[in-house]
Design an enzyme around this catalytic site. Structure first.
Site, PDB file in Angstrom:
ATOM      1  CE  LYS A 250      -4.012   1.829   2.523  1.00 24.28           C
ATOM      2  NZ  LYS A 250      -4.981   1.993   1.445  1.00 24.28           N
TER       3      LYS A 250
HETATM    4  C1  LIG Z   1      -6.715   0.176  -3.824  1.00 23.59           C
HETATM    5  C2  LIG Z   1      -7.390  -0.375  -2.611  1.00 23.59           C
HETATM    6  N1  LIG Z   1      -7.913  -1.606  -2.669  1.00 23.59           N
HETATM    7  C3  LIG Z   1      -8.532  -2.150  -1.609  1.00 23.59           C
HETATM    8  C4  LIG Z   1      -8.662  -1.458  -0.422  1.00 23.59           C
HETATM    9  C5  LIG Z   1      -9.350  -2.086   0.755  1.00 23.59           C
HETATM   10  O1  LIG Z   1      -8.408  -2.462   1.732  1.00 23.59           O
HETATM   11  P1  LIG Z   1      -8.784  -2.471   3.271  1.00 23.59           P
HETATM   12  O2  LIG Z   1     -10.000  -3.301   3.404  1.00 23.59           O
HETATM   13  O3  LIG Z   1      -7.600  -3.065   3.931  1.00 23.59           O
HETATM   14  O4  LIG Z   1      -9.023  -1.066   3.673  1.00 23.59           O
HETATM   15  C6  LIG Z   1      -8.128  -0.178  -0.319  1.00 23.59           C
HETATM   16  C7  LIG Z   1      -8.221   0.576   0.921  1.00 23.59           C
HETATM   17  O5  LIG Z   1      -7.276   0.880   1.527  1.00 23.59           O
HETATM   18  C8  LIG Z   1      -7.472   0.372  -1.436  1.00 23.59           C
HETATM   19  O6  LIG Z   1      -6.961   1.603  -1.388  1.00 23.59           O
END
Ligand SMILES: Cc1ncc(COP(=O)(O)O)c(C=O)c1O
Length: 315
Positions: free
Chosen positions: A158
């Site tokens: 991320k």
């Molecule tokens: C590109 C992306 N995909 C998926 C998610 C969902 O991830 P999470 O459930 O860990 O927030 C996020 C959120 O952070 C995101 O930015």
């Protein structure tokens, strides 16, 4: 959505005033996008504030840092303790928690290795991400932008830089009157939204894209998979052709910001009957029962924050 400043920000182990959390314009992160971060929610449960899946989010942060060869001098437990300390100090909850690891002010070239690593954690109040009526379902499009391809920018990390791609997806969707865009991967299979994972239901089975389709390993995605399995709903992680989105009985987004948001239409084609489907509702019900403390935290997902008053104090 404007940000509501809290009193303090956690910086490398110390609580500093919100306004002092500044970085130089020549910091590596500003010029080359060298950051990894998390988005976490702290909920108001019946027994007080509790951070949702703090350990898993922090582990993902450390994994993202490892991929980018960023040495973080704090352990997972220390960072989770930092989140707890911050929320307790600021007395702002329910809230969003944003830990971020970045490469600061050091060398000006692309080589990141000589710039210092800084760790910050912020918390602030934040409402519904996809609009106040998102519970009724959102209208979305398939993006003309492709999600980052494997072996370009790692989708499992991320990183701040990945969100340049997300911004293109999001802006295009908004400009065209949609709430969000769903991106396909480099081979044309369903990947994810600009900030959410995508699930669909077809003939009683839940489908979501596997990690190989350039998706972030969402913590909410994992929570939904676990809840679905517990409820006895068949779940498959498999490659999803674009057109499956149009013939699905139900589609929903998952994410820390979006939580579990039903999708009402895609490219102006209504999803199912255009109302929230039974499986989406069943999963939502379990998820919200856990995060509000209405049901026992049987998966061990909540980290309590000790506070004097159990009343929510969002600013
Ligand atoms: C590109 C992306 N995909 C998926 C998610 C969902 O991830 P999470 O459930 O860990 O927030 C996020 C959120 O952070 C995101 O930015």
């Amino acid at each position: 959505m404007a940000i509501n400043a809290s009193e303090r920000i956690w910086h490398n182990g110390k609580l500093i005033p919100w306004d002092d959390a500044k970085i130089h314009v020549m910091s590596h992160v500003v010029n080359y996008g060298s950051s990894v971060f998390e988005g976490v929610r702290c909920y108001s449960t019946r027994s007080g504030p509790a951070i949702f899946r703090a350990n898993e989010h922090t582990q993902r942060l450390l994994d993202s840092a490892k991929i980018y060869r960023m040495d973080v001098e704090f352990s997972r437990d220390e960072l989770v303790a930092g989140m707890v300390e911050l929320i307790k100090h600021n007395q702002v909850w329910p809230c969003y928690v944003r830990p971020i690891v970045l490469r600061g002010y050091g060398e000006v070239g692309v080589n990141p290795l000589n710039s210092p690593i800084d760790v910050y954690i912020c918390n602030y109040s934040w409402g519904k991400y996809l609009g106040s009526d998102a519970d009724q379902g959102v209208d979305v499009c398939v993006s003309s932008w492709t999600r980052i391809a494997p072996n370009t920018l790692p989708a499992i990390a991320k990183s701040g830089a990945n969100y340049m791609n997300s911004q293109l997806i999001k802006m295009e969707a908004i400009m065209n009157g949609y709430v969000e865009g769903i991106a396909l991967d480099v081979n044309g299979y369903v990947s994810e939204g600009s900030g959410e994972n995508v699930f669909l239901v077809r003939n009683g089975t839940i489908q979501t894209a596997p990690l190989g389709n350039s998706v972030l390993p969402g913590i909410t995605r994992d929570s939904v998979l676990r809840i679905a399995r517990e409820l006895g709903i068949p779940v498959v992680e498999q490659m999803i052709p674009r057109e499956m989105l149009y013939i699905a009985d139900e589609v929903f987004f998952t994410g820390t910001a979006a939580e579990i948001t039903p999708v009402r239409s895609i490219d102006k084609i209504s999803v199912g009957k255009g109302t929230t489907g039974a499986i989406t509702r069943a999963i939502q019900k379990e998820f919200y029962a856990i995060i509000t403390g209405e049901k026992e935290d049987r998966f061990g997902w909540l980290t309590p924050v000790p506070v004097k008053s159990k009343q929510p104090v969002s600013v």
